[in-house]
Design a protein around this motif. Sequence first.
Motif, PDB file in Angstrom:
ATOM      1  N   UNK A  24      -3.856  11.409  -8.073  1.00 12.34           N
ATOM      2  CA  UNK A  24      -3.702  12.860  -8.203  1.00 12.34           C
ATOM      3  C   UNK A  24      -4.025  13.588  -6.899  1.00 12.34           C
ATOM      4  N   UNK A  25      -4.918  13.035  -6.098  1.00 13.41           N
ATOM      5  CA  UNK A  25      -5.271  13.665  -4.824  1.00 13.41           C
ATOM      6  C   UNK A  25      -5.825  12.604  -3.868  1.00 13.41           C
ATOM      7  N   UNK A  26      -4.956  11.752  -3.336  1.00 19.02           N
ATOM      8  CA  UNK A  26      -5.408  10.630  -2.515  1.00 19.02           C
ATOM      9  C   UNK A  26      -6.138  11.039  -1.234  1.00 19.02           C
ATOM     10  N   UNK A  27      -5.877  12.242  -0.733  1.00 15.92           N
ATOM     11  CA  UNK A  27      -6.540  12.682   0.505  1.00 15.92           C
ATOM     12  C   UNK A  27      -8.049  12.799   0.331  1.00 15.92           C
ATOM     13  N   UNK A  28      -8.513  12.984  -0.912  1.00 18.09           N
ATOM     14  CA  UNK A  28      -9.953  13.091  -1.156  1.00 18.09           C
ATOM     15  C   UNK A  28     -10.699  11.796  -0.866  1.00 18.09           C
ATOM     16  N   UNK A  29      -9.993  10.692  -0.848  1.00 18.82           N
ATOM     17  CA  UNK A  29     -10.640   9.408  -0.550  1.00 18.82           C
ATOM     18  C   UNK A  29     -11.317   9.469   0.814  1.00 18.82           C
ATOM     19  N   UNK A  30     -10.761  10.249   1.735  1.00 22.04           N
ATOM     20  CA  UNK A  30     -11.355  10.383   3.069  1.00 22.04           C
ATOM     21  C   UNK A  30     -12.740  11.020   3.025  1.00 22.04           C
ATOM     22  N   UNK A  31     -13.034  11.798   1.967  1.00 23.08           N
ATOM     23  CA  UNK A  31     -14.361  12.387   1.806  1.00 23.08           C
ATOM     24  C   UNK A  31     -15.358  11.406   1.213  1.00 23.08           C
ATOM     25  N   UNK A  32     -14.892  10.280   0.724  1.00 20.87           N
ATOM     26  CA  UNK A  32     -15.749   9.318   0.016  1.00 20.87           C
ATOM     27  C   UNK A  32     -15.976   8.033   0.795  1.00 20.87           C
ATOM     28  N   UNK A  51      -7.176  -1.917   2.063  1.00 15.42           N
ATOM     29  CA  UNK A  51      -7.049  -2.705   0.836  1.00 15.42           C
ATOM     30  C   UNK A  51      -7.771  -2.033  -0.329  1.00 15.42           C
ATOM     31  N   UNK A  52      -8.945  -1.487  -0.061  1.00 17.20           N
ATOM     32  CA  UNK A  52      -9.725  -0.818  -1.103  1.00 17.20           C
ATOM     33  C   UNK A  52      -9.037   0.479  -1.522  1.00 17.20           C
ATOM     34  N   UNK A  53      -8.499   1.226  -0.564  1.00 21.76           N
ATOM     35  CA  UNK A  53      -7.759   2.445  -0.897  1.00 21.76           C
ATOM     36  C   UNK A  53      -6.568   2.102  -1.784  1.00 21.76           C
TER      37      UNK A  53
END
Length: 125
Positions: A24-32, A51-53
Motif C-alpha cells: 500500500x505504501x512501499x516508500x515507508x519501508x525506507x523509514x523502517x 531481498x527483505x524488502x
Amino acid sequence: MELQGIAEHIKQRELELLQTNWRANPALINDWLSADFEEIGNDGKISQRVDVVNWLLNKDNAIRWSLTDFRIKALTDGLIVAVYFAKKCNDPSSTSKGSIRTSIWQHQGNHWKMVFHQATKRLET
C-alpha cells in the motif's frame, strides 16, 4: 525517551514490520529499514536489504504474529538490541514452534531504523 518507552516503540515497529501491508505504501519501508540493513534468516541464509524488502512486499498480510518475552538493551546512545520470541498466531499450515529474534535498531534522524535482524528456529516444545 526513556528505555521503557523505547522498548514499547521498538516492539510495535517489529510487529508492524511483520503485519503491515507494505504494498500500500512501499516508500515507508525506507523509514523502517536502514540503507545498509541485512538479515540472517532462520535457515542461516544472509539476506541483503533488497531481498527483505521483496519479502515484505510479497508476504501474506493475513498472517498475525505474537511477540513474547520482548526486551531491549542499550548498546550505545542511539543503538539498541531487541530480543524476543515470535510465533505465527493464525496460520493452520504452520508447524513451527516460532523463533527467537534479535534486531539491532539505530536512531537515525527522527526514526528508529532496523540495521540488522536474525531469526533462529525455536526447537523446544
